[in-house]
Write a protein that holds these residues in place. Sequence first.
Motif, PDB file in Angstrom:
ATOM      1  N   ALA A 385       0.843  -1.204   0.000  1.00 40.77           N
ATOM      2  CA  ALA A 385       0.000   0.000   0.000  1.00 40.77           C
ATOM      3  C   ALA A 385       0.880   1.256   0.000  1.00 40.77           C
ATOM      4  O   ALA A 385       0.632   2.211  -0.733  1.00 40.77           O
ATOM      5  CB  ALA A 385      -0.928  -0.001   1.210  1.00 40.77           C
ATOM      6  N   LEU A 386       1.950   1.247   0.809  1.00 36.66           N
ATOM      7  CA  LEU A 386       2.834   2.411   0.876  1.00 36.66           C
ATOM      8  C   LEU A 386       3.666   2.568  -0.393  1.00 36.66           C
ATOM      9  O   LEU A 386       3.809   3.659  -0.930  1.00 36.66           O
ATOM     10  CB  LEU A 386       3.806   2.264   2.059  1.00 36.66           C
ATOM     11  N   ALA A 389       2.026   3.849  -3.502  1.00 36.73           N
ATOM     12  CA  ALA A 389       1.273   5.044  -3.095  1.00 36.73           C
ATOM     13  C   ALA A 389       0.612   5.744  -4.280  1.00 36.73           C
ATOM     14  O   ALA A 389       1.274   6.069  -5.253  1.00 36.73           O
ATOM     15  CB  ALA A 389       2.218   6.010  -2.390  1.00 36.73           C
ATOM     16  N   ASP A 391      -1.886   8.297  -3.523  1.00 31.80           N
ATOM     17  CA  ASP A 391      -2.456   9.586  -3.089  1.00 31.80           C
ATOM     18  C   ASP A 391      -1.461  10.298  -2.161  1.00 31.80           C
ATOM     19  O   ASP A 391      -0.456   9.719  -1.756  1.00 31.80           O
ATOM     20  CB  ASP A 391      -3.846   9.417  -2.461  1.00 31.80           C
ATOM     21  N   ASN A 393      -1.508  11.247   0.957  1.00 30.90           N
ATOM     22  CA  ASN A 393      -1.296  10.705   2.303  1.00 30.90           C
ATOM     23  C   ASN A 393      -0.398   9.477   2.275  1.00 30.90           C
ATOM     24  O   ASN A 393       0.502   9.323   3.102  1.00 30.90           O
ATOM     25  CB  ASN A 393      -2.638  10.352   2.947  1.00 30.90           C
ATOM     26  N   LEU A 394      -0.650   8.600   1.308  1.00 31.40           N
ATOM     27  CA  LEU A 394       0.203   7.413   1.193  1.00 31.40           C
ATOM     28  C   LEU A 394       1.626   7.814   0.814  1.00 31.40           C
ATOM     29  O   LEU A 394       2.594   7.225   1.294  1.00 31.40           O
ATOM     30  CB  LEU A 394      -0.368   6.446   0.154  1.00 31.40           C
ATOM     31  N   ARG A 395       1.746   8.867  -0.027  1.00 28.00           N
ATOM     32  CA  ARG A 395       3.091   9.320  -0.396  1.00 28.00           C
ATOM     33  C   ARG A 395       3.828   9.869   0.820  1.00 28.00           C
ATOM     34  O   ARG A 395       5.033   9.680   0.961  1.00 28.00           O
ATOM     35  CB  ARG A 395       3.022  10.374  -1.502  1.00 28.00           C
ATOM     36  N   LEU A 397       3.455   8.773   3.823  1.00 30.44           N
ATOM     37  CA  LEU A 397       3.892   7.588   4.579  1.00 30.44           C
ATOM     38  C   LEU A 397       5.086   6.916   3.894  1.00 30.44           C
ATOM     39  O   LEU A 397       5.998   6.420   4.557  1.00 30.44           O
ATOM     40  CB  LEU A 397       2.734   6.594   4.709  1.00 30.44           C
ATOM     41  N   GLN A 398       5.073   6.921   2.559  1.00 33.43           N
ATOM     42  CA  GLN A 398       6.190   6.337   1.809  1.00 33.43           C
ATOM     43  C   GLN A 398       7.486   7.102   2.119  1.00 33.43           C
ATOM     44  O   GLN A 398       8.529   6.507   2.382  1.00 33.43           O
ATOM     45  CB  GLN A 398       5.860   6.422   0.317  1.00 33.43           C
ATOM     46  N   THR A 464      -4.965   7.574   7.304  1.00 39.16           N
ATOM     47  CA  THR A 464      -4.601   6.673   6.212  1.00 39.16           C
ATOM     48  C   THR A 464      -3.758   5.505   6.735  1.00 39.16           C
ATOM     49  O   THR A 464      -3.973   4.349   6.350  1.00 39.16           O
ATOM     50  CB  THR A 464      -3.811   7.435   5.124  1.00 39.16           C
ATOM     51  N   ALA A 465      -2.805   5.821   7.637  1.00 38.27           N
ATOM     52  CA  ALA A 465      -1.969   4.755   8.202  1.00 38.27           C
ATOM     53  C   ALA A 465      -2.839   3.710   8.894  1.00 38.27           C
ATOM     54  O   ALA A 465      -2.628   2.501   8.740  1.00 38.27           O
ATOM     55  CB  ALA A 465      -0.962   5.337   9.186  1.00 38.27           C
ATOM     56  N   VAL A 468      -4.631   1.649   6.396  1.00 38.24           N
ATOM     57  CA  VAL A 468      -3.743   0.685   5.729  1.00 38.24           C
ATOM     58  C   VAL A 468      -3.565  -0.550   6.595  1.00 38.24           C
ATOM     59  O   VAL A 468      -3.660  -1.673   6.108  1.00 38.24           O
ATOM     60  CB  VAL A 468      -2.362   1.325   5.434  1.00 38.24           C
TER      61      VAL A 468
END
Length: 479
Positions: A385-386, A389, A391, A393-395, A397-398, A464-465, A468
Amino acid sequence: MASAIENGHATPSAAEAAKQRRQLHHHADVVIIGAGILGCALAVTLGKQGRSVLLLENSMKEPDRIVGELLQPGGVQALEKLGLADCLEDIDAIQVDGYYVSYFGKPVSFAYPKASPSSPPPQGRCFHHGRFVMKLRAAALACPNVTVVETKVTDLVTSSHTKQVLGVECMTKDKKDCYFGHQTVVADGYASKFRKQYHTNTPKVKSRFWGLELIDADMPKKYYGHVLLSDNSPILIYQIGTHETRILIDIPENLPSASVKNGGVKGHLHNVVLPSLPESIKPSFAAALEKGQLRSMPNSYLPSAANKTAGLIILGDALNMRHPLTGGGMTVAFNDVVVLRDLLSPEKVPSFADHDKVLSQLSSFHWQRKKASSVINILAQALYALFAANDENLRALQRGCFRYFELGMTAGPVGLLGGLVQKPAVLFWHFFSVAFLSLWLVIANSPIYKLPVALFQCITVFWTACVVIFPYMLIEAFC
Ligand SMILES: Cc1cc2nc3c(=O)[nH]c(=O)nc-3n(C[C@H](O)[C@H](O)[C@H](O)COP(=O)(O)OP(=O)(O)OC[C@H]3O[C@@H](n4cnc5c(N)ncnc54)[C@H](O)[C@@H]3O)c2cc1C
Ligand SMILES: *[C@@H]1O[C@H](CO)[C@@H](O)[C@H](O)[C@H]1NC(C)=O
């Protein structure tokens, strides 16, 4: 009974009699469908425990596939426990000492952590899947309590009153045939034909891995598995033989740059992937792309389910799958065989005909295997998911994840990835450390007048975290 008399026995030994029952009456303690990664390891393990085993395989030819080519050190250790480590010899396998992760061209690398300062560094192995499977099959063929039959299983045979599974129907060279056992193991892989009526979950596929074989690729770091991260979905590269290197490119469903209009998958590989690769890989990748022979496989997630049907045991990819990003499938399969070896030992289960006893041991199996499998499953799904990424928010987290690695927090994550640390709490801790580091980076990288916006983004990143990881945590822990 010439052989028995030669051995000095008046009657054939129990093992010899069981062999005759397999050959003449097609009956055994256990019938295993599929001589793949799991089926072979299980056949040898049960055979060594004195069970009579029929191992049925559709094709005994060397498989030629793009799956199961990196065995994590945790899987190597499980194979050692099963006494099958020599299957990794003489297949031109390449050692794996750790991972090399590149984020927009910026690399970090980390070695698998040692169990203690004085213990040897753990090693994984990369190889051609087919060569490894042929070694596992040879081990099964060499086992006197196992009979291997080349046949295509077409159906399960069930009792009409009790729904109990009695054995299988199959086609052997265009001829109908049957095999019966007290237990039937379904180990027919990712597209299992036989789990459907019995498994409560169905596989979910969000992307495919597209594979090419590179010749004499110049790897940025020898003996390391490579993960390349960027705006695109993740790419894996690992050396599988003296001259051969596998590259797997994740392509999510409906990716615009891989649409027909943009030249399909080939267009995507040419226009998007090739320019993003490390310079040293570009020539061998371009050559492999030119040569063609692109192949793909679906990347599935299938949560496991407890076996509740008398006479039936579903295992391997037929039971449980996770995204292959972290190369965990074979490690889960071998760990499962280790757990089953103990739960189904002749001391605990004298006869496989005792279905109640077997079912109660399988219920323990469902929970005991989670120690090893849930970490690998959750990590694979959360990292995917990370790393894929799509979106903001995921970016975020990445970015946090890569920064976490850069700060040297690598031993924990790579221990989890390597199947060396079987503690879900450790995974949880690292995941939320990454999440909080990501929040800090959101704040630190925002100009002071935008602080309210940054703080609001922190909430959405944190949310988001949770989205996930919690669904996978819950499924893996309680289902
Ligand atoms: C793209 C991709 C890459 C992967 N990379 C890795 C990796 O690097 N490391 C890792 O650990 N895992 C990896 N995996 C996962 C790994 O391949 C699987 O977890 C593993 O192969 C599962 O073993 P299995 O025995 O359940 O199934 P399989 O190994 O697929 O074996 C199934 C066997 O059953 C036989 N069979 C099927 N139907 C019948 C029938 N009707 N009758 C008789 N025989 C039958 C097949 O011929 C086959 O031999 C990857 C998966 C994918 C999709
Ligand atoms: C085969 O099974 C018999 C029991 O039937 C057992 O005594 C023997 O040890 C087994 N052989 C091997 C090589 O595992």
